[in-house]
Design a protein around this motif. Structure first.
Motif, mmCIF file in Angstrom:
data_model
loop_
_atom_site.group_PDB
_atom_site.id
_atom_site.type_symbol
_atom_site.label_atom_id
_atom_site.label_comp_id
_atom_site.label_asym_id
_atom_site.label_seq_id
_atom_site.Cartn_x
_atom_site.Cartn_y
_atom_site.Cartn_z
ATOM 1 N N SER A 259 0.841 -1.192 0.000
ATOM 2 C CA SER A 259 0.000 0.000 0.000
ATOM 3 C C SER A 259 0.880 1.247 0.000
ATOM 4 N N PRO A 260 0.305 2.417 -0.334
ATOM 5 C CA PRO A 260 1.084 3.659 -0.252
ATOM 6 C C PRO A 260 1.693 3.876 1.125
ATOM 7 N N ALA A 261 0.955 3.524 2.187
ATOM 8 C CA ALA A 261 1.474 3.699 3.544
ATOM 9 C C ALA A 261 2.660 2.775 3.791
ATOM 10 N N GLN A 262 2.574 1.550 3.266
ATOM 11 C CA GLN A 262 3.684 0.614 3.450
ATOM 12 C C GLN A 262 4.926 1.107 2.731
ATOM 13 N N PRO A 331 -7.317 11.449 15.799
ATOM 14 C CA PRO A 331 -8.611 12.085 15.506
ATOM 15 C C PRO A 331 -9.333 11.369 14.362
ATOM 16 N N PRO A 332 -10.663 11.300 14.404
ATOM 17 C CA PRO A 332 -11.428 10.516 13.426
ATOM 18 C C PRO A 332 -11.128 10.862 11.965
ATOM 19 N N LEU A 333 -11.092 12.158 11.624
ATOM 20 C CA LEU A 333 -10.864 12.529 10.236
ATOM 21 C C LEU A 333 -9.476 12.103 9.773
ATOM 22 N N LEU A 334 -8.481 12.251 10.644
ATOM 23 C CA LEU A 334 -7.136 11.834 10.286
ATOM 24 C C LEU A 334 -7.070 10.325 10.110
ATOM 25 N N ARG A 335 -7.808 9.582 10.926
ATOM 26 C CA ARG A 335 -7.864 8.130 10.753
ATOM 27 C C ARG A 335 -8.453 7.771 9.401
ATOM 28 N N THR A 336 -9.480 8.506 9.003
ATOM 29 C CA THR A 336 -10.110 8.237 7.712
ATOM 30 C C THR A 336 -9.121 8.463 6.568
ATOM 31 N N ILE A 337 -8.374 9.539 6.638
ATOM 32 C CA ILE A 337 -7.399 9.837 5.593
ATOM 33 C C ILE A 337 -6.313 8.777 5.561
ATOM 34 N N LEU A 338 -5.788 8.415 6.727
ATOM 35 C CA LEU A 338 -4.722 7.420 6.785
ATOM 36 C C LEU A 338 -5.220 6.038 6.375
ATOM 37 N N ARG A 339 -6.494 5.762 6.665
ATOM 38 C CA ARG A 339 -7.059 4.481 6.231
ATOM 39 C C ARG A 339 -7.078 4.393 4.707
ATOM 40 N N GLY A 340 -7.279 5.528 4.058
ATOM 41 C CA GLY A 340 -7.323 5.545 2.598
ATOM 42 C C GLY A 340 -6.006 5.183 1.953
ATOM 43 N N VAL A 341 -4.885 5.408 2.659
ATOM 44 C CA VAL A 341 -3.574 5.058 2.087
ATOM 45 C C VAL A 341 -3.021 3.783 2.704
ATOM 46 N N GLY A 342 -3.815 3.123 3.550
ATOM 47 C CA GLY A 342 -3.406 1.836 4.101
ATOM 48 C C GLY A 342 -2.657 1.903 5.415
ATOM 49 N N ALA A 343 -2.587 3.088 6.036
ATOM 50 C CA ALA A 343 -1.803 3.229 7.268
ATOM 51 C C ALA A 343 -2.487 2.610 8.476
ATOM 52 N N MET A 344 -3.777 2.323 8.386
ATOM 53 C CA MET A 344 -4.489 1.753 9.528
ATOM 54 C C MET A 344 -4.457 0.226 9.502
ATOM 55 N N THR A 350 4.005 1.187 10.020
ATOM 56 C CA THR A 350 5.304 1.863 10.140
ATOM 57 C C THR A 350 5.125 3.361 9.941
ATOM 58 N N LEU A 351 4.359 3.754 8.917
ATOM 59 C CA LEU A 351 4.069 5.170 8.707
ATOM 60 C C LEU A 351 3.359 5.742 9.930
ATOM 61 N N LEU A 352 2.409 4.987 10.462
ATOM 62 C CA LEU A 352 1.658 5.433 11.632
ATOM 63 C C LEU A 352 2.586 5.694 12.816
ATOM 64 N N SER A 353 3.629 4.893 12.958
ATOM 65 C CA SER A 353 4.513 5.007 14.118
ATOM 66 C C SER A 353 5.277 6.321 14.152
ATOM 67 N N TYR A 354 5.389 7.005 13.026
ATOM 68 C CA TYR A 354 6.073 8.297 12.979
ATOM 69 C C TYR A 354 5.128 9.467 13.260
#
Length: 392
Positions: A259-262, A331-344, A350-354
């Protein structure tokens, strides 16, 4: 000869440098290590680290320690309080207006850039971090600490987007000379908020900062020798606190496309971790070679190198796995955005950890740093020469 737990300044044991690497929210681990060192030292006065070198979020931690370097114990308490109570909105804007505005700017630049001629600067707006740093750090205290002998030098490393050079801006004792190596520069400067913002400007995530004639970004980029500034500033012993495991697991089979997040997480790990591992290997080789000759033999041969005692403390657990357990704290909106790139998802954590500047995660990292350091208490005591102990 009996050795004591000195101040880290000029004594029979030489100067100790503390090197704090980058890693966004992962830098909370460093604070846990520092808390353990404070515990191990006990009520000893002064500052054990004459030289402080930081990059990215590690640069912010290093600057805070420098500002309060007259009292190491108090400095660690102040820094720990901030990290224990960090929220994402203290570092970057998480309100809907900022996040949706960023998404619209990037979308228009990608799909209609030819028409709007708009270049977005970053995914996130880190103006809250600037406000926090301006409110909590008195940068004039750094020069006073040097004058009063509490500190020998502080360096903050940045990366130039135009020159491609890694620059260690430093403040310190007048005897310290600037240096220049291949793609590496040490430049004396009056350090301020702009240096910390530049050093912690993760590519694409946070905006670059202009200092003098150039824009600078995260200091971990193109930092080929993370330990080098400490040596140039006069360190005899170096404690390095990493922000990730230096020996990761081997290859595993996977059939899913990353994924983009990966991909982004992999790129960040390359920026923040690989340079340190390579530099440590290089130092081990140099130490082994130099130690094979006596000081007299090195002097006769004109070899200016000397052995540098190094202690490295890095996480015993994967920080991305810990981040995955706390993903819902954002925050909910940020979770939604990060979910879209696979960070959730697990593979994108790994992206989330930063980016996960939330108490549950930062406190877990601080606790890990504390426990990892206490498990190596004898090594730390030997390195700091506490109560006559010295590493063999």
């Amino acid at each position: 000869m009996m050795l004591t737990g000195g101040s880290g300044m000029d004594d029979n044991n030489g100067r100790i440098a503390l090197v704090l690497t980058g890693g966004g929210a992962r830098a909370a681990y460093q604070v846990g290590v520092l808390q353990a060192i404070r515990h191990i030292r006990g009520p000893r006065p002064g500052n054990p680290f004459a030289i402080l070198c930081g990059t990215s979020a590690g640069g912010i931690n290093a600057a805070a320690l420098a500002v309060y370097s007259a009292d190491f114990n108090a400095a660690v308490r102040k820094v720990a309080w901030i990290w224990r109570n960090f929220r994402a909105h203290h570092v970057y804007r998480t309100d809907a207006l900022a996040l949706l505005g960023s998404g619209l700017r990037w979308g228009s630049a990608i799909f209609a850039g030819w028409a709007v001629r708009q270049t977005p600067r970053s995914l996130l707006d880190n103006s809250p971090l600037q406000t926090l740093l301006e409110r909590t750090l008195d940068f004039t205290a750094i020069d006073r600490a040097v004058e009063n002998g509490h500190l020998h030098a502080l360096s903050v490393t940045v990366s130039g987007y135009t020159s491609g050079e890694s620059i260690a801006f430093f403040a310190g004792h007048p005897s310290i000379e600037p240096w220049r190596r291949a793609q590496r520069i040490g430049a004396r400067a009056r350090l301020g908020v702009e240096h910390l913002l530049a050093s912690s400007a993760i590519p694409f995530v946070f905006p670059a900062t202009r200092i003098n004639r150039e824009y600078f970004g995260d200091g971990s980029m193109r930092q080929l020798a993370p330990i080098s500034p400490a040596i140039h500033l006069g360190a005899d012993r170096i404690l390095v606190i990493g922000s990730g495991r230096l020996a990761e697991e081997g290859r595993q089979r996977t059939d899913a496309y990353p994924s983009p997040a990966q991909i982004a997480g992999h790129a960040m790990s390359s920026i923040f971790l690989d340079g340190l591992a390579v530099d440590l290997e290089r130092m081990d080789r140099i130490n082994s070679t130099v130690s094979a000759f006596t000081p007299e033999q090195r002097a006769a041969a004109g070899v200016a190198l000397r052995p540098i005692e190094t202690l490295v403390i890095s996480p015993s657990q994967r920080l991305d796995a810990i981040a995955g357990h706390h993903r819902e704290a954002l925050p909910p909106l940020l979770r939604t955005i990060l979910r879209g790139v696979g960070a959730m998802r697990r593979e994108g954590s790994t992206l989330l950890s930063y980016l996960l500047f939330e108490p549950g995660y930062t406190r877990a990292l601080m606790e890990l740093g504390f426990q990892d350091t206490m498990a190596r208490r004898a090594e730390v005591e030997g390195f700091l020469r506490i109560d006559g102990v010295r590493m063999s």
